[in-house]
Write an enzyme that holds these catalytic residues in place. Structure first.
Site, PDB file in Angstrom:
ATOM      1  N   GLY A  50      -8.876  -8.850  -7.833  1.00 36.70           N
ATOM      2  CA  GLY A  50      -9.159  -7.763  -8.813  1.00 36.70           C
ATOM      3  C   GLY A  50     -10.555  -7.611  -9.345  1.00 36.70           C
ATOM      4  N   ASP A  70      -0.836  -3.797  -4.308  1.00 35.96           N
ATOM      5  CA  ASP A  70      -1.193  -5.063  -3.476  1.00 35.96           C
ATOM      6  C   ASP A  70       0.300  -5.543  -3.238  1.00 35.96           C
ATOM      7  OD1 ASP A  70      -4.047  -6.618  -2.939  1.00 35.96           O
ATOM      8  OD2 ASP A  70      -1.926  -7.711  -2.173  1.00 35.96           O
ATOM      9  N   ASP A 112     -10.330  -2.242   0.371  1.00 36.28           N
ATOM     10  CA  ASP A 112     -10.851  -3.763   0.400  1.00 36.28           C
ATOM     11  C   ASP A 112      -9.870  -4.339   1.409  1.00 36.28           C
ATOM     12  OD1 ASP A 112     -12.830  -5.597   0.960  1.00 36.28           O
ATOM     13  OD2 ASP A 112     -12.296  -6.486  -1.100  1.00 36.28           O
ATOM     14  N   LYS A 152     -13.513  -0.859   3.952  1.00 36.12           N
ATOM     15  CA  LYS A 152     -13.676  -2.030   4.824  1.00 36.12           C
ATOM     16  C   LYS A 152     -13.257  -1.747   6.188  1.00 36.12           C
ATOM     17  CE  LYS A 152     -12.042  -6.384   4.017  1.00 36.12           C
ATOM     18  NZ  LYS A 152     -12.331  -7.423   2.871  1.00 36.12           N
TER      19      LYS A 152
HETATM   20  C1  LIG Z   1     -10.027  -9.131   0.357  1.00 35.77           C
HETATM   21  S1  LIG Z   1      -8.528  -8.845  -0.742  1.00 35.77           S
HETATM   22  C2  LIG Z   1      -9.307  -7.504  -1.745  1.00 35.77           C
HETATM   23  C3  LIG Z   1     -10.351  -8.316  -2.785  1.00 35.77           C
HETATM   24  C4  LIG Z   1     -10.608  -7.322  -4.071  1.00 35.77           C
HETATM   25  N1  LIG Z   1     -11.250  -5.984  -3.449  1.00 35.77           N
HETATM   26  C5  LIG Z   1     -11.282  -7.745  -5.215  1.00 35.77           C
HETATM   27  O1  LIG Z   1     -12.435  -7.305  -5.314  1.00 35.77           O
HETATM   28  O2  LIG Z   1     -10.673  -8.729  -5.827  1.00 35.77           O
HETATM   29  C6  LIG Z   1      -7.651  -7.817   0.322  1.00 35.77           C
HETATM   30  C7  LIG Z   1      -6.346  -7.496  -0.202  1.00 35.77           C
HETATM   31  O3  LIG Z   1      -5.676  -6.670   0.543  1.00 35.77           O
HETATM   32  C8  LIG Z   1      -4.173  -6.706   0.501  1.00 35.77           C
HETATM   33  N2  LIG Z   1      -3.496  -6.117   1.283  1.00 35.77           N
HETATM   34  C9  LIG Z   1      -3.324  -6.278   2.760  1.00 35.77           C
HETATM   35  N3  LIG Z   1      -2.612  -5.473   3.195  1.00 35.77           N
HETATM   36  C10 LIG Z   1      -1.951  -4.669   2.317  1.00 35.77           C
HETATM   37  C11 LIG Z   1      -1.043  -3.355   2.202  1.00 35.77           C
HETATM   38  N4  LIG Z   1      -0.461  -2.676   3.304  1.00 35.77           N
HETATM   39  N5  LIG Z   1      -0.533  -3.143   0.915  1.00 35.77           N
HETATM   40  C12 LIG Z   1      -1.205  -3.556  -0.163  1.00 35.77           C
HETATM   41  N6  LIG Z   1      -2.068  -4.571  -0.249  1.00 35.77           N
HETATM   42  C13 LIG Z   1      -2.543  -5.043   1.221  1.00 35.77           C
HETATM   43  C14 LIG Z   1      -3.883  -8.285   0.497  1.00 35.77           C
HETATM   44  O4  LIG Z   1      -2.778  -8.668  -0.060  1.00 35.77           O
HETATM   45  C15 LIG Z   1      -5.290  -8.699  -0.361  1.00 35.77           C
HETATM   46  O5  LIG Z   1      -5.036  -9.077  -1.561  1.00 35.77           O
END
Ligand SMILES: C[S@@+](CC[C@H](N)C(=O)[O-])C[C@H]1O[C@@H](n2cnc3c(N)ncnc32)[C@H](O)[C@@H]1O
Length: 197
Positions: A50, A70, A112, A152
């Site tokens: 987050g 998420d 992201d 991203k």
């Molecule tokens: C790199 S992290 C994001 C970090 C965030 N931008 C931060 O600043 O803390 C990517 C996230 O995308 C989520 N994610 C991947 N596919 C998803 C989906 N189909 N629906 C919701 N979340 C998803 C993963 O669970 C993960 O928590």
């Protein structure tokens, strides 16, 4: 394979009370392309843990709203932020805006999101591109005309081909690899400004 390198940005995030080092990617993008402003309604796809929510909440102020979704359980550390609403939903299962308690499309869509990676480059590139394509297909539902997008993407030939096709959906379309992206990472960000819905 996941790993956590405790580099300069990791320590800086700890010191600045951010939940992840990724915040410096969004900060650089926003400084450069002016994505977020006071009063905006924003959706952050795949927000966990987050740090982008923390940054966005501050930028949009009390009049704004940021919704994060998420597949991971809701991060309670963000619940003190009054202009934030969180969901533990797969973003591709959100059928209507009403499910998120809003009735208008968002001024900004942030993504992201990253797929589960295998370490096999071709598989990871395909999974990543699938995610990106799915987010672009959600835009008419989520993004207002003239809204902004930050997403991203993992570098690949197919990703470049796909992105070229999407360019005309925005008045401005930029690619940026923020300084805080790890040198081993293939990621970069696409910034779309002024969505032509
Ligand atoms: C790199 S992290 C994001 C970090 C965030 N931008 C931060 O600043 O803390 C990517 C996230 O995308 C989520 N994610 C991947 N596919 C998803 C989906 N189909 N629906 C919701 N979340 C998803 C993963 O669970 C993960 O928590």
């Amino acid at each position: 394979m996941t790993f956590k390198v405790k580099d300069h940005y990791f320590h800086k995030a700890k010191k600045d009370n951010f939940l992840a080092r990724s915040v410096y990617k969004l900060e650089e993008i926003d400084d450069r392309y002016k994505i977020l402003k006071k009063g905006d309604q924003v959706i952050d796809l795949g927000y966990h843990p987050g740090s982008w929510i923390q940054y966005t909440s501050e930028k949009i102020g009390k009049e704004g709203l940021v919704i994060g979704s998420d597949i991971k359980p809701i991060n309670n550390k963000l619940l003190n932020l009054t202009n934030v609403r969180l969901f533990d939903k797969d973003v591709f299962n959100i059928e209507t805006l009403a499910e998120l308690g809003v009735f208008e499309r968002f001024g900004v869509v942030l993504s992201d999101m990253a797929p589960n990676t295998t370490g096999i480059q071709s598989v990871d590139q395909t999974r990543s591109l699938n995610l990106v394509e799915m987010v672009f297909s959600l835009l008419p539902k989520f993004l207002k005309p003239r809204g902004n997008l930050v997403i991203k993407v993992f570098e690949s030939h197919d990703a470049q081909v796909f992105l070229k096709e999407q360019k005309s959906s925005f008045e401005e379309f930029h690619y940026l690899r923020p300084k805080s992206v790890r040198s081993v990472s293939k990621e970069f960000f696409v910034i779309g400004k002024n969505f032509r819905a």
